[in-house]
Design a protein around this motif. Sequence first.
Motif, PDB file in Angstrom:
ATOM      1  N   TRP A  12     -14.850   8.830 -16.294  1.00 30.45           N
ATOM      2  CA  TRP A  12     -14.523  10.226 -16.597  1.00 30.45           C
ATOM      3  C   TRP A  12     -14.794  11.036 -15.331  1.00 30.45           C
ATOM      4  CZ3 TRP A  12     -12.819  11.654 -21.556  1.00 30.45           C
ATOM      5  CH2 TRP A  12     -12.899  10.635 -22.526  1.00 30.45           C
ATOM      6  N   ILE A  13     -13.766  11.718 -14.830  1.00 26.68           N
ATOM      7  CA  ILE A  13     -13.887  12.460 -13.574  1.00 26.68           C
ATOM      8  C   ILE A  13     -13.551  13.926 -13.828  1.00 26.68           C
ATOM      9  CG2 ILE A  13     -13.061  12.683 -11.204  1.00 26.68           C
ATOM     10  CD1 ILE A  13     -12.488   9.782 -11.119  1.00 26.68           C
ATOM     11  N   THR A  14     -14.484  14.799 -13.477  1.00 23.29           N
ATOM     12  CA  THR A  14     -14.275  16.234 -13.674  1.00 23.29           C
ATOM     13  C   THR A  14     -13.710  16.861 -12.398  1.00 23.29           C
ATOM     14  OG1 THR A  14     -16.572  16.668 -13.024  1.00 23.29           O
ATOM     15  CG2 THR A  14     -16.116  16.438 -15.376  1.00 23.29           C
ATOM     16  N   THR A  15     -12.883  17.907 -12.590  1.00 22.08           N
ATOM     17  CA  THR A  15     -12.275  18.630 -11.479  1.00 22.08           C
ATOM     18  C   THR A  15     -12.274  20.119 -11.791  1.00 22.08           C
ATOM     19  OG1 THR A  15      -9.980  18.685 -12.278  1.00 22.08           O
ATOM     20  CG2 THR A  15     -10.709  16.652 -11.199  1.00 22.08           C
ATOM     21  N   ASN A  16     -11.708  20.896 -10.881  1.00 22.46           N
ATOM     22  CA  ASN A  16     -11.543  22.335 -11.125  1.00 22.46           C
ATOM     23  C   ASN A  16     -10.342  22.631 -12.006  1.00 22.46           C
ATOM     24  OD1 ASN A  16     -13.762  23.172  -9.614  1.00 22.46           O
ATOM     25  ND2 ASN A  16     -12.595  23.195  -7.708  1.00 22.46           N
ATOM     26  N   THR A  51     -12.579  26.309 -20.753  1.00 26.16           N
ATOM     27  CA  THR A  51     -11.949  26.526 -19.450  1.00 26.16           C
ATOM     28  C   THR A  51     -11.630  25.170 -18.841  1.00 26.16           C
ATOM     29  OG1 THR A  51     -12.282  27.401 -17.208  1.00 26.16           O
ATOM     30  CG2 THR A  51     -14.239  26.669 -18.380  1.00 26.16           C
ATOM     31  N   ASN A  52     -10.631  25.136 -17.973  1.00 31.20           N
ATOM     32  CA  ASN A  52     -10.311  23.897 -17.272  1.00 31.20           C
ATOM     33  C   ASN A  52     -11.223  23.641 -16.083  1.00 31.20           C
ATOM     34  OD1 ASN A  52      -8.185  23.030 -18.863  1.00 31.20           O
ATOM     35  ND2 ASN A  52      -6.653  24.148 -17.695  1.00 31.20           N
ATOM     36  N   GLU A  53     -11.974  24.647 -15.689  1.00 35.54           N
ATOM     37  CA  GLU A  53     -12.770  24.521 -14.468  1.00 35.54           C
ATOM     38  C   GLU A  53     -14.160  23.981 -14.789  1.00 35.54           C
ATOM     39  OE1 GLU A  53     -14.005  27.024 -10.450  1.00 35.54           O
ATOM     40  OE2 GLU A  53     -12.636  27.879 -11.915  1.00 35.54           O
ATOM     41  N   PHE A  54     -14.368  22.726 -14.400  1.00 34.49           N
ATOM     42  CA  PHE A  54     -15.683  22.113 -14.528  1.00 34.49           C
ATOM     43  C   PHE A  54     -16.502  22.416 -13.271  1.00 34.49           C
ATOM     44  CE2 PHE A  54     -13.236  19.893 -17.640  1.00 34.49           C
ATOM     45  CZ  PHE A  54     -14.134  19.538 -18.640  1.00 34.49           C
ATOM     46  N   ASN A  55     -17.788  22.186 -13.363  1.00 35.43           N
ATOM     47  CA  ASN A  55     -18.679  22.481 -12.242  1.00 35.43           C
ATOM     48  C   ASN A  55     -19.195  21.198 -11.605  1.00 35.43           C
ATOM     49  OD1 ASN A  55     -18.616  25.276 -12.113  1.00 35.43           O
ATOM     50  ND2 ASN A  55     -20.140  25.507 -13.745  1.00 35.43           N
ATOM     51  N   ASN A 104     -26.956   7.981 -27.264  1.00 31.80           N
ATOM     52  CA  ASN A 104     -26.089   7.704 -28.417  1.00 31.80           C
ATOM     53  C   ASN A 104     -24.615   7.587 -28.023  1.00 31.80           C
ATOM     54  OD1 ASN A 104     -25.538  10.306 -27.736  1.00 31.80           O
ATOM     55  ND2 ASN A 104     -25.931  11.185 -29.772  1.00 31.80           N
ATOM     56  N   GLY A 105     -24.324   7.500 -26.715  1.00 28.71           N
ATOM     57  CA  GLY A 105     -22.941   7.356 -26.248  1.00 28.71           C
ATOM     58  C   GLY A 105     -22.232   8.659 -26.015  1.00 28.71           C
ATOM     59  N   LEU A 106     -22.881   9.789 -26.252  1.00 24.54           N
ATOM     60  CA  LEU A 106     -22.262  11.094 -26.051  1.00 24.54           C
ATOM     61  C   LEU A 106     -22.201  11.411 -24.555  1.00 24.54           C
ATOM     62  CD1 LEU A 106     -21.258  13.464 -27.905  1.00 24.54           C
ATOM     63  CD2 LEU A 106     -23.454  14.551 -27.441  1.00 24.54           C
ATOM     64  N   LEU A 107     -21.051  11.904 -24.111  1.00 20.41           N
ATOM     65  CA  LEU A 107     -20.876  12.320 -22.719  1.00 20.41           C
ATOM     66  C   LEU A 107     -20.970  13.830 -22.641  1.00 20.41           C
ATOM     67  CD1 LEU A 107     -17.850  10.079 -21.651  1.00 20.41           C
ATOM     68  CD2 LEU A 107     -20.283   9.554 -21.528  1.00 20.41           C
ATOM     69  N   SER A 108     -21.551  14.329 -21.551  1.00 20.70           N
ATOM     70  CA  SER A 108     -21.759  15.770 -21.397  1.00 20.70           C
ATOM     71  C   SER A 108     -21.405  16.174 -19.972  1.00 20.70           C
ATOM     72  CB  SER A 108     -23.215  16.139 -21.695  1.00 20.70           C
ATOM     73  OG  SER A 108     -23.415  17.531 -21.618  1.00 20.70           O
ATOM     74  N   PHE A 109     -20.605  17.268 -19.852  1.00 17.35           N
ATOM     75  CA  PHE A 109     -20.134  17.749 -18.552  1.00 17.35           C
ATOM     76  C   PHE A 109     -20.328  19.262 -18.464  1.00 17.35           C
ATOM     77  CE2 PHE A 109     -17.452  14.225 -19.936  1.00 17.35           C
ATOM     78  CZ  PHE A 109     -17.667  13.304 -18.922  1.00 17.35           C
ATOM     79  N   PRO A 110     -20.806  19.773 -17.314  1.00 16.69           N
ATOM     80  CA  PRO A 110     -20.977  21.224 -17.161  1.00 16.69           C
ATOM     81  C   PRO A 110     -19.654  21.893 -16.781  1.00 16.69           C
ATOM     82  CG  PRO A 110     -21.739  20.113 -15.186  1.00 16.69           C
ATOM     83  CD  PRO A 110     -21.315  19.032 -16.139  1.00 16.69           C
ATOM     84  N   SER A 111     -19.460  23.123 -17.275  1.00 16.72           N
ATOM     85  CA  SER A 111     -18.259  23.875 -16.933  1.00 16.72           C
ATOM     86  C   SER A 111     -18.629  25.336 -16.695  1.00 16.72           C
ATOM     87  CB  SER A 111     -17.214  23.768 -18.045  1.00 16.72           C
ATOM     88  OG  SER A 111     -17.524  24.620 -19.125  1.00 16.72           O
ATOM     89  N   LEU A 112     -17.619  26.136 -16.359  1.00 18.17           N
ATOM     90  CA  LEU A 112     -17.854  27.563 -16.138  1.00 18.17           C
ATOM     91  C   LEU A 112     -18.097  28.327 -17.431  1.00 18.17           C
ATOM     92  CD1 LEU A 112     -15.386  28.676 -13.322  1.00 18.17           C
ATOM     93  CD2 LEU A 112     -17.862  28.533 -13.234  1.00 18.17           C
ATOM     94  N   ASN A 113     -17.858  27.659 -18.555  1.00 16.23           N
ATOM     95  CA  ASN A 113     -18.088  28.331 -19.842  1.00 16.23           C
ATOM     96  C   ASN A 113     -18.522  27.299 -20.867  1.00 16.23           C
ATOM     97  OD1 ASN A 113     -18.217  30.115 -21.948  1.00 16.23           O
ATOM     98  ND2 ASN A 113     -16.035  30.612 -21.970  1.00 16.23           N
ATOM     99  N   GLY A 114     -19.763  26.863 -20.769  1.00 24.35           N
ATOM    100  CA  GLY A 114     -20.329  25.955 -21.745  1.00 24.35           C
ATOM    101  C   GLY A 114     -20.432  24.527 -21.245  1.00 24.35           C
ATOM    102  N   LEU A 115     -21.158  23.718 -22.035  1.00 26.40           N
ATOM    103  CA  LEU A 115     -21.257  22.287 -21.791  1.00 26.40           C
ATOM    104  C   LEU A 115     -20.212  21.574 -22.646  1.00 26.40           C
ATOM    105  CD1 LEU A 115     -25.100  21.532 -21.714  1.00 26.40           C
ATOM    106  CD2 LEU A 115     -23.494  21.382 -19.824  1.00 26.40           C
ATOM    107  N   VAL A 116     -19.408  20.728 -22.023  1.00 24.96           N
ATOM    108  CA  VAL A 116     -18.341  20.015 -22.723  1.00 24.96           C
ATOM    109  C   VAL A 116     -18.844  18.620 -23.057  1.00 24.96           C
ATOM    110  CG1 VAL A 116     -15.999  19.126 -22.549  1.00 24.96           C
ATOM    111  CG2 VAL A 116     -16.574  21.341 -21.541  1.00 24.96           C
ATOM    112  N   GLN A 117     -18.719  18.229 -24.336  1.00 25.33           N
ATOM    113  CA  GLN A 117     -19.210  16.935 -24.766  1.00 25.33           C
ATOM    114  C   GLN A 117     -18.155  16.220 -25.603  1.00 25.33           C
ATOM    115  OE1 GLN A 117     -23.042  17.418 -26.696  1.00 25.33           O
ATOM    116  NE2 GLN A 117     -24.074  17.810 -24.748  1.00 25.33           N
ATOM    117  N   THR A 118     -18.247  14.895 -25.614  1.00 21.08           N
ATOM    118  CA  THR A 118     -17.338  14.082 -26.424  1.00 21.08           C
ATOM    119  C   THR A 118     -18.001  12.750 -26.739  1.00 21.08           C
ATOM    120  OG1 THR A 118     -15.096  13.203 -26.589  1.00 21.08           O
ATOM    121  CG2 THR A 118     -16.183  12.956 -24.472  1.00 21.08           C
ATOM    122  N   TRP A 119     -17.517  12.144 -27.836  1.00 16.26           N
ATOM    123  CA  TRP A 119     -17.966  10.808 -28.208  1.00 16.26           C
ATOM    124  C   TRP A 119     -17.030   9.800 -27.563  1.00 16.26           C
ATOM    125  CZ3 TRP A 119     -22.499  10.497 -30.677  1.00 16.26           C
ATOM    126  CH2 TRP A 119     -22.935  11.605 -31.398  1.00 16.26           C
TER     127      TRP A 119
END
Length: 1013
Positions: free
Chosen positions: A535-539, A574-578, A590-605
Amino acid sequence: MKISVLTFISILLLPFLLPAQDSLQYNIRHYTDENGLPQNSVKSIAHDRSGFLWMSTENGLVRFDGLNFRTFNKNRLALKSSRITWLFPDLVANGLYAMNENNETIYMQDGRASKYDGEPPSNIVVTKMLTYYDEYQATGLPNLYAEVITTKRYHVSATPAEQFWIDNASVKFFRNKKEQYTIPFLSEDFWHFFLAGNRLYHLHNRELTLFENGKAINAGTLQGDIISSKYPVKIYWNQSANQLFLASGNALFLVKPGINNGLTTQLLLNDFNFEENSILAVYYDEKFRRLFMGSHTRGLFVLTRKPFFTLRAGFSKKDEVYYSQAPFSDNSVITPQGIVLGLNRKAAILPEINKRSINDNFGMVVDRNKNIWVKGREKLWQFDAAGKKLLREMNFDSYILMMLEGKSGELIIGLRNNSVVSLKSTPGADPVPVKSTVQNVLYLQEEGDDKLWMATEHGLYCCNRRTGQLDSIPELSGKYIRSLYVRQPGELWITTNEDGFFLYDGSKLTRFPQDRFNFLASTHCIVEDDNGFFWITTNKGLFLMQRKDLLEYAAGRQSDAYYLYFDKYSGFNTNEFNGGCQPCGLKLGNGLLSFPSLNGLVQTWSGKLIPEVPEKDLFIDRVEIDGKEIEPSDTISLDKHFDFFKLYVTTPYFGNPQNTQLYFSLMKDHHEAAWIAVDNDRSIKLSSLTSGTYQIRIRKSNGFGAQNRRVRVVTLIVPLQFYETTWFKILTGLLVVAGFFLYMRIKLGYIKRKNAQLEEKIDERTQALQTTLNELQQSEESLRKQTRIQHRLITAISHDIKTPLKFLTDIARRAYQSKPEELGADELRRSAHLIYDSGHRMYHLTDNLLQFIRLNSEDRKFNFDTISLYDLVQSKLQLFREIAADQSTSIENRIVAPFSMMNNHHLLGIVLHNLIDNAVKATYNGSIRIDAERDEQEIIIRVEDTGFGMNDEMKQWCNDESTIKGNASAGSTGFGLIIVKDLVELMHGIIRVSSQENKGTLIELHFPDLEQL
């Protein structure tokens, strides 16, 4: 029809404090006649075996591939009416039937629709569009015309061979058109009967009755999630898709087989007003959790379950910008602000950490002892595992940039302008500098026991902590490194700002290709899940890619890699991750992924998410030539005068359109061509093709895996123009040949007549012209001779006579002006010698001039006789021995007597005289040798001296045979060499000169041996 506008409505069905791990969040796309549909009444929905979605409307049958709508109405299918009433399943071939108000049947399969003129299948009862029917075919529920239709019998088909016939008092079951049993059952209407699977049920006040094996079985009440709803139930039976739904209030439930012959329900949707939106049809894609709902008046609603959740603390109305994060538990994270977020808990703030937060959120560590380390510019704090107690506070001289817990448990800290230090977790321990590090480290990673990788704004460096050796990757010099991921020794993944992402295996650096829109140029970080995906985050959003594909690409065994793209409609704010922080992305216990963004923490199973890739087949949708549509086929013949060709392709895919990667190439004569992206409307446009056979190759990536793609090939045949055909070329050739012969025949006749006339005139004038020509040639030769003589006389007088005269004048003037007593005997002797020498030279020059004038005034024809070469040379040496002796120079005649040759005695004597004279002039304190030899049919006479040599210009002039004739000049060579070259030519010989400065000159005269000829 291309969708020009999409109405996106994001519905969050639960608040941001998510009490459950799998809450209901949907994206809604709303389509109407303004953005794709031909009309806003969508009465039934089904999909064919290839994945296309089909809908019946008042203005035709509509196919939807996830991007474009295509309408099939009477303008396209030769129907009497475009008003489509129902869709029916093809229970045999897994296709679909549609019927219009005139009972005209349309068959749909693999994205194609065509009028069906055969007998209707057994599961369709053909009836006229009336309000009263003897028999009425079940078309699913709800029935738009339920309030006005009256029928005696209701027909429900379970399989191609099995049907139920229902009236007000009974239910009859038929197999192969033979009645099997009759079940007495009273019913007020037929709109509560439906099939669940192939079993017939009746629902009344949530009580279920099953009709099976000749019995009406009480199946109890509805089970599952619908129990919590107290609202009345409405049946949505999609007969074509064999799906059953129940709506209760503003909730929608999927019905599945339950226990004890009952039916259970699963909540799919909340807070949607079905009555207000006049929903008539529902279809559910269970794999990708996508709902399609057709409205009587409002078009089509497409609801896609969001696979991501965005967590916000909610302590402020402002956007919540997050950077670094660390695991707080198996299902929650903590940020440097002291905020704890998780899907199964409310957001919380840890006051001890929060009150020290000073807007430095780029680095934190939760160590193996669960202690929480937080940095704040030059300060470092250590808290206990609960974040409630401060254990340690430290001050550094420089700003703390980044932190990492090492494998041995120490804290590795990158400082601004002050390299990297190591801090043991032991209370009271002081930081220790790490050997051979760099400044301004932005990210840290360990590889093995010794290697410490350090990312900076200007490159990537590796420090061997055992030896202190510092290395770098030259290809990354000057690049801004954002993050590092060491998967295992020899597998280092690198993300950069503006330069994409890389893999370094210890010896080779591999740069991976960009996505179509170049979003991967600036990549923040890489997080690997448990399924082998990165999983790769971008702007510009989030990418999912298979690690195996990337490794195969790096090894050269795969030409590309598939990237699956997610944007904010998947559940982000937002599409812009940090990035620029450590840790950046996380995988929790528990296998949950978490990514920082400009508006909240984005998570998924990651374990529950099924990647939606465009794996369906690729189809040629339609073909247009000069605006006229033709039937698609694998081979298309074009008119030779066509102007514009358009080919449309389609593939059913309802995910993000950017994940459909379509390319085409145009090949002629099997030559490879470049791959070009297909236009956004999925069309390929061509014009102005020359004659020949072409192949349009269309390629679609199907998703992850090596060479996982589909290719369609369409052959185009452009016929030859009439002037390119074989018969035209043959005919043209024959005409040209015939015309040529006819022309030649006429021309030859004309020429013969003219020749006869001209020959007479030519004969008359030839004699006169020949006479005139001879006279002109003689005059020309005479003039040329006079010019050459004049030129050479001027040269001789200006150089060889004028200079000695000037010298004699100077000597005489000096003697005249001097007193007798001033002139001693030696001076008088020297002056006399100089006067004698100059006079002698002038004498011989004058003699040469006379000889040259005499030769050129005659006809240049000479007699040849036998010459004793030895005697001739001896007579010439008598003239020069005294002069040579005065210069301490010896002259030797090496010609062996008797040596004779056939030539002109007088001319050869002049030549030898001039050559010996030149040799004497050039030689002091040296020697001069003259010899001769016979070589096959040639006589060679050599004059060799040891004097100061001949310059390159003079040597070149002597050896250049082109200077014998014409007006070429010897420059400063003197008149003697001019006479020599001219006379040698008259005697049929050539001259060859070789010379070296201050070493002497060798002159060879080559004459034919006339005695042997």
